[in-house]
Write an enzyme that holds these catalytic residues in place. Structure first.
Site, PDB file in Angstrom:
ATOM      1  N   HIS A  98      38.219  44.161  39.976  1.00 54.04           N
ATOM      2  CA  HIS A  98      39.494  43.786  40.877  1.00 54.04           C
ATOM      3  C   HIS A  98      40.465  44.504  40.029  1.00 54.04           C
ATOM      4  O   HIS A  98      40.338  45.159  39.148  1.00 54.04           O
ATOM      5  CB  HIS A  98      39.624  42.420  40.853  1.00 54.04           C
ATOM      6  CG  HIS A  98      38.991  41.559  41.801  1.00 54.04           C
ATOM      7  ND1 HIS A  98      37.477  41.402  41.383  1.00 54.04           N
ATOM      8  CD2 HIS A  98      39.140  41.180  42.964  1.00 54.04           C
ATOM      9  CE1 HIS A  98      36.993  40.591  42.473  1.00 54.04           C
ATOM     10  NE2 HIS A  98      38.070  40.509  43.470  1.00 54.04           N
ATOM     11  N   LYS A 156      44.762  40.426  38.084  1.00 56.61           N
ATOM     12  CA  LYS A 156      44.095  39.515  38.335  1.00 56.61           C
ATOM     13  C   LYS A 156      43.870  38.648  36.900  1.00 56.61           C
ATOM     14  O   LYS A 156      43.621  39.377  35.972  1.00 56.61           O
ATOM     15  CB  LYS A 156      42.581  39.787  39.099  1.00 56.61           C
ATOM     16  CG  LYS A 156      41.794  38.483  39.394  1.00 56.61           C
ATOM     17  CD  LYS A 156      40.568  38.987  40.271  1.00 56.61           C
ATOM     18  CE  LYS A 156      39.688  37.602  40.323  1.00 56.61           C
ATOM     19  NZ  LYS A 156      40.611  36.808  41.373  1.00 56.61           N
TER      20      LYS A 156
END
Length: 353
Positions: A163, A167
């Protein structure tokens, strides 16, 4: 806006309006001809509080101000879509339940105590929670469970997720969904077989465990690989998201699906009409209420059950491997049913190994 007359459409509130997902949700709802945006919420002290949401997002005024008190807008909403932080989500769950509004939760990183409070709220209202709102990911969850049931513990399971660099939690909620599906396929509880954050001298890999690895960097929207690795071969299932719009569309679909449903805990398996993995989305003690899983396959309209052997083996594998895999899956499913577990059945169309 898709339509000038939206009075009869469900009103939706978006929390965390300034975030990437919040803004994507606002645009998706505004473009929809099936819902209307009735409120946007941000945390107290945020720069956007008091501003018109359209102007705050860099566009034209929409006549809707960003507020930090959700009670007023929740009271006039039919649904709340929430991609925020665990502490905020728990509070929103209680308020949405009081308003009897459908609460769609995309927040990840929730602790067991958070899930318990959300489960309590689900006794009074519809709550739809999922680590990922996309159709493709939820199909991957089903495939992961099927393959895990078919392949024995000679196949090590590793889940790798990637990601963007903003995040804050790991593993991702989607990775945990996939881990739960894999564990359920083998009749295990994920907490008992999960390996996370390997570092240093860890010793040999323990047979039957499920490993997790996380990558963070750049603007990666979301990538997930489920690896089944044995001596001499690997089976890899993969999903790559390139646009957050898929999550916004899925969340809106969930909010609309939840209208008129009985109070209870639901997930995207229910919304999409897929059979759920054996592990409940809220963990142990799934709250009472309708559990509306539809136990049907999703690759064929008229599958044949394989308990007594398929009429013909899948064409993508040799008959010996296919039959052995199906026998293991069928035996595993039978054992779970005998132990009181729920099972969707083993379908010949699912075993595309």
């Amino acid at each position: 806006m898709a339509s000038s007359d939206q009075s009869g459409m469900p009103g939706i509130v978006v929390t965390g309006a300034s975030g990437h997902m919040g803004q994507m949700l606002i645009r998706t709802i505004r473009a929809s001809d099936k819902a209307r945006l009735v409120g946007v919420v941000e945390r107290p002290g945020h720069d956007w509080i008091g501003q018109d949401i359209g102007q705050a997002m860099g566009g034209a005024a929409l006549g809707l101000k960003v507020i930090d008190d959700p009670i007023e807008v929740f009271a006039k909403a039919q649904a709340v879509i929430d991609f925020t932080a665990p502490a905020a989500t728990v509070e929103f769950a209680a308020l949405a339940a009081q308003a009897r509004a459908v609460h769609v939760i995309g927040t990840t990183g929730l602790a067991e105590a958070d899930l318990a409070r959300i489960a309590s709220a689900a006794r009074h209202a519809v709550i739809i929670r999922a680590g990922n709102m996309s159709l493709g990911v939820n199909l991957l969850v089903q495939l992961t469970r099927k393959v895990a049931a078919a392949l024995d513990e000679d196949y090590d399971i590793e889940i790798v997720e990637a990601h963007h660099n903003r995040k804050v939690d790991a593993p991702s909620g989607t990775a945990l969904m996939l881990g739960q599906a894999a564990a359920a396929g083998r009749g295990h509880d994920l907490d008992a077989v999960s390996d996370r954050g390997r570092d240093g001298i860890t010793g040999a890999r323990e047979r039957g465990h499920i490993g997790f690895a996380s990558v963070r960097g750049g603007d990666i929207v979301g990538e997930h690989d489920v690896i089944f690795a044995a001596a001499g071969e690997r089976v890899i299932r993969r999903h790559v998201a390139t646009d957050r719009t898929i999550f916004a569309r899925g969340a809106l679909r969930a909010a609309l699906w939840g209208q008129g449903k009985e109070p209870g805990a639901y997930d995207m398996m229910d919304v999409l009409g897929l059979c759920r993995p054996l592990s409940a989305p809220f963990g142990p003690g799934r709250p009472p209420g309708p559990q509306k899983s539809i136990a049907r396959p999703f690759f064929s309209q008229s599958p044949k059950r394989t308990g007594s052997g398929p009429s013909r083996p899948p064409s993508s594998v040799g008959s010996g491997l296919a039959e052995a895999a199906l026998r293991r899956a069928s035996a595993s499913a039978s054992a779970r049913r005998a132990a009181g577990g729920r099972d969707c059945g083993v379908w010949s169309c699912d075993m595309r190994l």
